[in-house]
Scaffold this motif. Structure first.
Motif, PDB file in Angstrom:
ATOM      1  N   ALA A   6       0.824  -1.201   0.000  1.00  0.00           N
ATOM      2  CA  ALA A   6       0.000   0.000   0.000  1.00  0.00           C
ATOM      3  C   ALA A   6       0.858   1.250   0.000  1.00  0.00           C
ATOM      4  CB  ALA A   6      -0.914  -0.003   1.220  1.00  0.00           C
ATOM      5  N   GLY A   7       0.477   2.164  -0.918  1.00  0.00           N
ATOM      6  CA  GLY A   7       1.152   3.450  -0.956  1.00  0.00           C
ATOM      7  C   GLY A   7       2.551   3.391  -1.531  1.00  0.00           C
ATOM      8  N   ALA A   8       2.918   2.280  -2.158  1.00  0.00           N
ATOM      9  CA  ALA A   8       4.286   2.154  -2.647  1.00  0.00           C
ATOM     10  C   ALA A   8       4.572   3.096  -3.798  1.00  0.00           C
ATOM     11  CB  ALA A   8       4.553   0.710  -3.080  1.00  0.00           C
ATOM     12  N   CYS A   9       3.513   3.519  -4.472  1.00  0.00           N
ATOM     13  CA  CYS A   9       3.714   4.377  -5.630  1.00  0.00           C
ATOM     14  C   CYS A   9       3.314   5.799  -5.298  1.00  0.00           C
ATOM     15  CB  CYS A   9       2.891   3.869  -6.813  1.00  0.00           C
ATOM     16  SG  CYS A   9       3.024   4.899  -8.278  1.00  0.00           S
ATOM     17  N   ALA A  10       4.284   6.668  -5.092  1.00  0.00           N
ATOM     18  CA  ALA A  10       3.990   8.078  -4.887  1.00  0.00           C
ATOM     19  C   ALA A  10       3.961   8.741  -6.255  1.00  0.00           C
ATOM     20  CB  ALA A  10       5.060   8.706  -4.005  1.00  0.00           C
ATOM     21  N   TRP A  11       2.759   8.915  -6.790  1.00  0.00           N
ATOM     22  CA  TRP A  11       2.625   9.410  -8.163  1.00  0.00           C
ATOM     23  C   TRP A  11       3.067  10.862  -8.254  1.00  0.00           C
ATOM     24  CZ3 TRP A  11       2.757   6.266 -11.757  1.00  0.00           C
ATOM     25  CH2 TRP A  11       2.368   6.587 -13.053  1.00  0.00           C
ATOM     26  N   PRO A  12       3.644  11.269  -9.371  1.00  0.00           N
ATOM     27  CA  PRO A  12       4.105  12.638  -9.511  1.00  0.00           C
ATOM     28  C   PRO A  12       2.977  13.642  -9.281  1.00  0.00           C
ATOM     29  CG  PRO A  12       4.912  11.278 -11.310  1.00  0.00           C
ATOM     30  CD  PRO A  12       3.930  10.454 -10.550  1.00  0.00           C
ATOM     31  N   ALA A  32      -3.157   4.444   1.836  1.00  0.00           N
ATOM     32  CA  ALA A  32      -2.627   3.255   2.492  1.00  0.00           C
ATOM     33  C   ALA A  32      -3.361   2.986   3.806  1.00  0.00           C
ATOM     34  CB  ALA A  32      -1.132   3.419   2.750  1.00  0.00           C
ATOM     35  N   ALA A  33      -3.601   4.044   4.588  1.00  0.00           N
ATOM     36  CA  ALA A  33      -4.313   3.884   5.861  1.00  0.00           C
ATOM     37  C   ALA A  33      -5.739   3.421   5.618  1.00  0.00           C
ATOM     38  CB  ALA A  33      -4.300   5.199   6.630  1.00  0.00           C
ATOM     39  N   LEU A  34      -6.366   3.979   4.608  1.00  0.00           N
ATOM     40  CA  LEU A  34      -7.734   3.589   4.265  1.00  0.00           C
ATOM     41  C   LEU A  34      -7.783   2.117   3.885  1.00  0.00           C
ATOM     42  CD1 LEU A  34     -10.487   5.118   3.975  1.00  0.00           C
ATOM     43  CD2 LEU A  34      -9.998   5.246   1.529  1.00  0.00           C
ATOM     44  N   PHE A  35      -6.816   1.694   3.092  1.00  0.00           N
ATOM     45  CA  PHE A  35      -6.775   0.309   2.631  1.00  0.00           C
ATOM     46  C   PHE A  35      -6.476  -0.649   3.779  1.00  0.00           C
ATOM     47  CE2 PHE A  35      -4.557  -3.418   1.008  1.00  0.00           C
ATOM     48  CZ  PHE A  35      -5.387  -3.817  -0.020  1.00  0.00           C
ATOM     49  N   ALA A  48       0.548   3.101   8.900  1.00  0.00           N
ATOM     50  CA  ALA A  48       0.070   3.904   7.777  1.00  0.00           C
ATOM     51  C   ALA A  48      -0.549   5.210   8.261  1.00  0.00           C
ATOM     52  CB  ALA A  48      -0.948   3.106   6.958  1.00  0.00           C
ATOM     53  N   LEU A  49      -1.277   5.132   9.360  1.00  0.00           N
ATOM     54  CA  LEU A  49      -1.882   6.333   9.925  1.00  0.00           C
ATOM     55  C   LEU A  49      -0.815   7.315  10.411  1.00  0.00           C
ATOM     56  CD1 LEU A  49      -5.076   5.440  11.997  1.00  0.00           C
ATOM     57  CD2 LEU A  49      -4.759   7.383  10.452  1.00  0.00           C
ATOM     58  N   LYS A  50       0.231   6.783  11.008  1.00  0.00           N
ATOM     59  CA  LYS A  50       1.333   7.632  11.463  1.00  0.00           C
ATOM     60  C   LYS A  50       1.940   8.384  10.287  1.00  0.00           C
ATOM     61  CE  LYS A  50       5.794   7.401  13.854  1.00  0.00           C
ATOM     62  NZ  LYS A  50       6.783   6.480  14.501  1.00  0.00           N
ATOM     63  N   GLN A  51       2.157   7.684   9.187  1.00  0.00           N
ATOM     64  CA  GLN A  51       2.722   8.318   7.997  1.00  0.00           C
ATOM     65  C   GLN A  51       1.763   9.346   7.413  1.00  0.00           C
ATOM     66  OE1 GLN A  51       4.035   5.310   5.245  1.00  0.00           O
ATOM     67  NE2 GLN A  51       5.285   4.264   6.778  1.00  0.00           N
ATOM     68  N   ALA A  52       0.477   9.040   7.449  1.00  0.00           N
ATOM     69  CA  ALA A  52      -0.522   9.978   6.936  1.00  0.00           C
ATOM     70  C   ALA A  52      -0.544  11.250   7.771  1.00  0.00           C
ATOM     71  CB  ALA A  52      -1.903   9.321   6.932  1.00  0.00           C
ATOM     72  N   GLN A  53      -0.435  11.096   9.076  1.00  0.00           N
ATOM     73  CA  GLN A  53      -0.414  12.262   9.957  1.00  0.00           C
ATOM     74  C   GLN A  53       0.829  13.113   9.731  1.00  0.00           C
ATOM     75  OE1 GLN A  53      -1.181   9.805  13.558  1.00  0.00           O
ATOM     76  NE2 GLN A  53      -2.761  11.296  14.068  1.00  0.00           N
ATOM     77  N   GLN A  54       1.961  12.467   9.511  1.00  0.00           N
ATOM     78  CA  GLN A  54       3.197  13.201   9.246  1.00  0.00           C
ATOM     79  C   GLN A  54       3.102  13.974   7.926  1.00  0.00           C
ATOM     80  OE1 GLN A  54       6.038   9.983   9.394  1.00  0.00           O
ATOM     81  NE2 GLN A  54       6.331  10.158  11.618  1.00  0.00           N
ATOM     82  N   ALA A  55       2.532  13.335   6.925  1.00  0.00           N
ATOM     83  CA  ALA A  55       2.372  14.005   5.634  1.00  0.00           C
ATOM     84  C   ALA A  55       1.404  15.179   5.751  1.00  0.00           C
ATOM     85  CB  ALA A  55       1.870  13.002   4.588  1.00  0.00           C
ATOM     86  N   ALA A 103     -12.455   2.811  12.343  1.00  0.00           N
ATOM     87  CA  ALA A 103     -11.375   3.667  11.860  1.00  0.00           C
ATOM     88  C   ALA A 103     -11.492   3.891  10.358  1.00  0.00           C
ATOM     89  CB  ALA A 103     -10.020   3.055  12.201  1.00  0.00           C
ATOM     90  N   HIS A 104     -11.849   2.842   9.641  1.00  0.00           N
ATOM     91  CA  HIS A 104     -12.019   2.967   8.190  1.00  0.00           C
ATOM     92  C   HIS A 104     -13.127   3.966   7.873  1.00  0.00           C
ATOM     93  CE1 HIS A 104     -11.853   1.755   3.971  1.00  0.00           C
ATOM     94  NE2 HIS A 104     -13.169   1.720   3.999  1.00  0.00           N
ATOM     95  N   ALA A 105     -14.246   3.862   8.585  1.00  0.00           N
ATOM     96  CA  ALA A 105     -15.352   4.790   8.370  1.00  0.00           C
ATOM     97  C   ALA A 105     -14.938   6.219   8.690  1.00  0.00           C
ATOM     98  CB  ALA A 105     -16.551   4.380   9.227  1.00  0.00           C
ATOM     99  N   THR A 106     -14.155   6.402   9.738  1.00  0.00           N
ATOM    100  CA  THR A 106     -13.661   7.732  10.087  1.00  0.00           C
ATOM    101  C   THR A 106     -12.782   8.287   8.979  1.00  0.00           C
ATOM    102  OG1 THR A 106     -13.738   7.251  12.463  1.00  0.00           O
ATOM    103  CG2 THR A 106     -12.293   9.044  11.757  1.00  0.00           C
ATOM    104  N   LEU A 107     -11.912   7.458   8.454  1.00  0.00           N
ATOM    105  CA  LEU A 107     -11.002   7.901   7.400  1.00  0.00           C
ATOM    106  C   LEU A 107     -11.730   8.238   6.103  1.00  0.00           C
ATOM    107  CD1 LEU A 107      -8.009   5.457   7.953  1.00  0.00           C
ATOM    108  CD2 LEU A 107      -8.068   7.914   8.422  1.00  0.00           C
TER     109      LEU A 107
END
Length: 230
Positions: A6-12, A32-35, A48-55, A103-107
């Motif tokens: 999940a999230g391996a591809c950071a599209w331009p 990724a967090a959603l998935f 994944a949530l930690k990374q999403a929060q950092q971003a 958590a999924h519903a929240t996201l």
């Protein structure tokens, strides 16, 4: 449910302004967090949530230091920044408590906030086409089996399958040049297209067994495309 990196591809970045570019980059760990929450993967959901929060923290910092057109005078931007922060905090608590479905519903609400922000500012990105397809797909998955069993339900199924077919076409026509040149994108999009074509063919044939099977095979190809390019 398929297991992906999940999230391996950071599209331009796709947009012309720095803030939208940053929003799109932050959307990668969000997907990724959603998935992961949907797949019931507790440990990976937390990461994944930690990374999403950092971003998202990076987006917030950029907006505060460099407000840009079209968002510079938009009061909704401030509400979106705090709203996404809040949803991420709640989702993190839910993941820690093992409540991955909650958590999924929240996201899911994060996607709605970002979509509304773009809509109000007349910004369109590929994610909007993915979201439109997702909404129609979920409607079909919820209502399709009911229509299949109801008298006179086939015309409703035909109409909704036709809408999904149109939206699948937009996933192809509205993709960036970089995406259209990507073999992986072509493969994943092709799977989505074939699933929709199979559904429409089954509806046209009036074969209830085939229709039921085709409805059940629509979501997985979309999920694969969404997690990498949505």
């Amino acid at each position: 449910m398929l297991v992906l990196a999940a999230g391996a591809c950071a599209w331009p970045a796709w947009a012309a302004d720095p803030v939208t570019d940053a929003l799109q980059k932050a959307y990668v760990p969000y997907r990724a967090a959603l998935f992961k929450t949907n797949a019931g993967q507790a440990g990976e959901s937390a990461e994944a949530l930690k990374q999403a929060q950092q971003a998202w923290a990076q987006v917030t910092q950029l907006v505060k230091s460099q407000p840009t057109v079209p968002y510079a005078n938009d009061a909704l931007m401030a509400k979106t920044l705090t709203g996404v922060d809040g949803y991420y905090a709640v989702a993190a608590q839910q993941v820690a408590a093992g409540k991955l479905t909650d958590a999924h519903a929240t996201l899911e609400s994060v996607r709605d906030l970002l979509s509304e922000l773009r809509r109000q500012n007349q910004v369109i990105v590929y994610s909007d086409h993915m979201n439109a397809y997702h909404a129609q797909m979920e409607h079909l998955l919820d209502e399709g089996p009911k229509w299949l069993q109801a008298d006179g339900g086939l015309p409703k199924l035909a109409a909704q399958a036709g809408v999904l077919n149109y939206l699948a076409g937009l996933l192809a026509s509205e993709a960036t040049a970089a995406a259209q040149s990507s073999p992986e994108f072509k493969e994943l999009l092709g799977a989505v297209t074939r699933s929709v074509e199979a559904l429409n063919a089954a509806v046209a044939a009036g074969d209830r067994a085939l229709i039921e099977k085709a409805i059940g095979q629509v979501k997985a190809p979309y999920s694969k495309l969404f997690i990498k390019f949505g």
